[in-house]
Motif scaffolding. Structure first.
Motif, PDB file in Angstrom:
ATOM      1  N   ARG A 260       0.812  -1.213   0.000  1.00 34.80           N
ATOM      2  CA  ARG A 260       0.000   0.000   0.000  1.00 34.80           C
ATOM      3  C   ARG A 260       0.850   1.270   0.000  1.00 34.80           C
ATOM      4  N   ASN A 261       2.072   1.170   0.491  1.00 36.17           N
ATOM      5  CA  ASN A 261       2.944   2.343   0.554  1.00 36.17           C
ATOM      6  C   ASN A 261       4.076   2.297  -0.477  1.00 36.17           C
ATOM      7  N   ARG A 262       4.013   1.311  -1.367  1.00 40.34           N
ATOM      8  CA  ARG A 262       5.008   1.154  -2.430  1.00 40.34           C
ATOM      9  C   ARG A 262       6.433   1.145  -1.864  1.00 40.34           C
ATOM     10  N   ILE A 263       6.594   0.356  -0.818  1.00 41.86           N
ATOM     11  CA  ILE A 263       7.889   0.212  -0.152  1.00 41.86           C
ATOM     12  C   ILE A 263       8.477  -1.142  -0.500  1.00 41.86           C
ATOM     13  N   ASP A 264       9.722  -1.163  -0.909  1.00 44.61           N
ATOM     14  CA  ASP A 264      10.410  -2.413  -1.221  1.00 44.61           C
ATOM     15  C   ASP A 264      10.981  -2.980   0.071  1.00 44.61           C
ATOM     16  N   GLY A 265      10.067  -3.459   0.929  1.00 39.94           N
ATOM     17  CA  GLY A 265      10.442  -3.845   2.272  1.00 39.94           C
ATOM     18  C   GLY A 265      10.954  -5.271   2.387  1.00 39.94           C
ATOM     19  N   GLY A 266      11.430  -5.579   3.585  1.00 44.49           N
ATOM     20  CA  GLY A 266      11.987  -6.896   3.836  1.00 44.49           C
ATOM     21  C   GLY A 266      11.363  -7.551   5.060  1.00 44.49           C
ATOM     22  N   TYR A 267      11.932  -8.693   5.445  1.00 42.71           N
ATOM     23  CA  TYR A 267      11.386  -9.519   6.517  1.00 42.71           C
ATOM     24  C   TYR A 267      12.532  -9.966   7.422  1.00 42.71           C
ATOM     25  N   ARG A 268      12.339  -9.863   8.716  1.00 50.32           N
ATOM     26  CA  ARG A 268      13.364 -10.269   9.682  1.00 50.32           C
ATOM     27  C   ARG A 268      13.301 -11.787   9.863  1.00 50.32           C
TER      28      ARG A 268
END
Length: 291
Positions: A260-268
């Protein structure tokens, strides 16, 4: 002090390297301010607190406190270690935190006497309000109603409880303790409306990390529009929950926030990214959300 409304159990955003993403956290806080949540709950279960080092937790709580923009902060200080929870409590005493939130220790599952001892030791270091946090599916142990009553009667700092078991019989028993100086919150989004109807003061609802139906449901109920509250609960909240629960908790919440925020996020690690089919289904659903 009486508490009410909708509190967000914040995700802890990560970058591709699995490190905490503070810029994304600021994006999240700005969004939560916009949709009108009543408070921020960093470092709860959705925030993956067991995956973070103690120093990371302290730094993250400091950051959220510095960027809360006037919203109340309910700081998670849970740990398998009574000593670490006590250390985090001391840290929160020096921050602009409103309430600390404490669950029983986990892994070595405690009995009710051990739970009382854990809370007693931690509360010696708490100079602010504290909420009890019951989440037996993750901690391994229910906090029995008699134990809740003893804690409530013996410690003036304890002013509320977050109940996330999903057991409505148990929840109903706890509601007997509700009063002007003790608040009870439902921790399962899909049980929000039923809980409000029984007398809950509000909800601690993970869907608010990326959407506003929970806020609208709460407002509709408080305004006396039960038909609208029911519609939102069943056609929006429960539908979103069904999509998210296809993945291992809480990875679906992280993917939804990133999408929804167009963030290329990751996972711990060891949390894993949802598989392609789950992501596709989630993204199709998210594209239909209004806010």
């Amino acid at each position: 002090m009486k508490h009410n409304g909708i509190i967000t159990p914040m995700i802890t955003p990560f970058n591709k390297k699995g490190e905490i993403d503070y810029a994304a956290t600021e994006t999240l806080i700005t969004y939560l301010k916009k949709i009108g949540v009543s408070g921020l709950f960093p470092l709860g279960s959705t925030g993956l607190f067991p995956f973070l080092r103690e120093e990371e937790r302290k730094k993250y709580l400091q950051f959220v406190a510095n960027h809360a923009s006037g919203m109340k902060i309910y700081a998670g200080i849970g740990s398998a270690s009574t000593q670490i929870s006590s250390d985090l409590a001391k840290h929160c005493n020096d921050l602009p935190v409103d309430v600390m939130v404490l669950m029983p220790p986990y892994y070595i599952q405690p009995g009710q006497k051990e739970i009382l001892k854990h809370f007693d030791e931690v509360l010696k270091n708490v100079k602010k309000e504290l909420f009890i946090y019951n989440i037996p599916q993750l901690s391994g142990t229910f906090i029995q109603p008699d134990t809740v009553l003893k804690l409530k009667e013996n410690y003036s700092q304890i002013t509320g409880l977050k109940e996330s078991s999903g057991d409505m019989r148990y929840f109903s028993k706890l509601l007997e303790f509700s009063g002007p100086d003790f608040s009870i919150f439902q921790g399962q989004d899909d049980l929000l409306l039923a809980s409000l109807a029984l007398g809950a003061d509000g909800g601690v609802c993970g869907l608010t990390n990326f959407s506003n139906p929970v806020i609208r449901c709460y407002k509709a109920y408080r305004n006396g529009d039960m038909a609208e509250a029911r519609r939102i609960q069943f056609s929006e909240i429960n539908s979103i929950m069904k999509v998210l629960n296809a993945d291992r908790f809480p990875s679906g919440y992280y993917h939804a926030f990133y999408t929804r925020n167009r963030i290329d996020g990751g996972y711990r690690s060891p949390m894993m990214e949802p598989d392609d089919d789950s992501k596709k289904h989630s993204e199709e659903f998210l594209s239909k959300l209004k806010d």
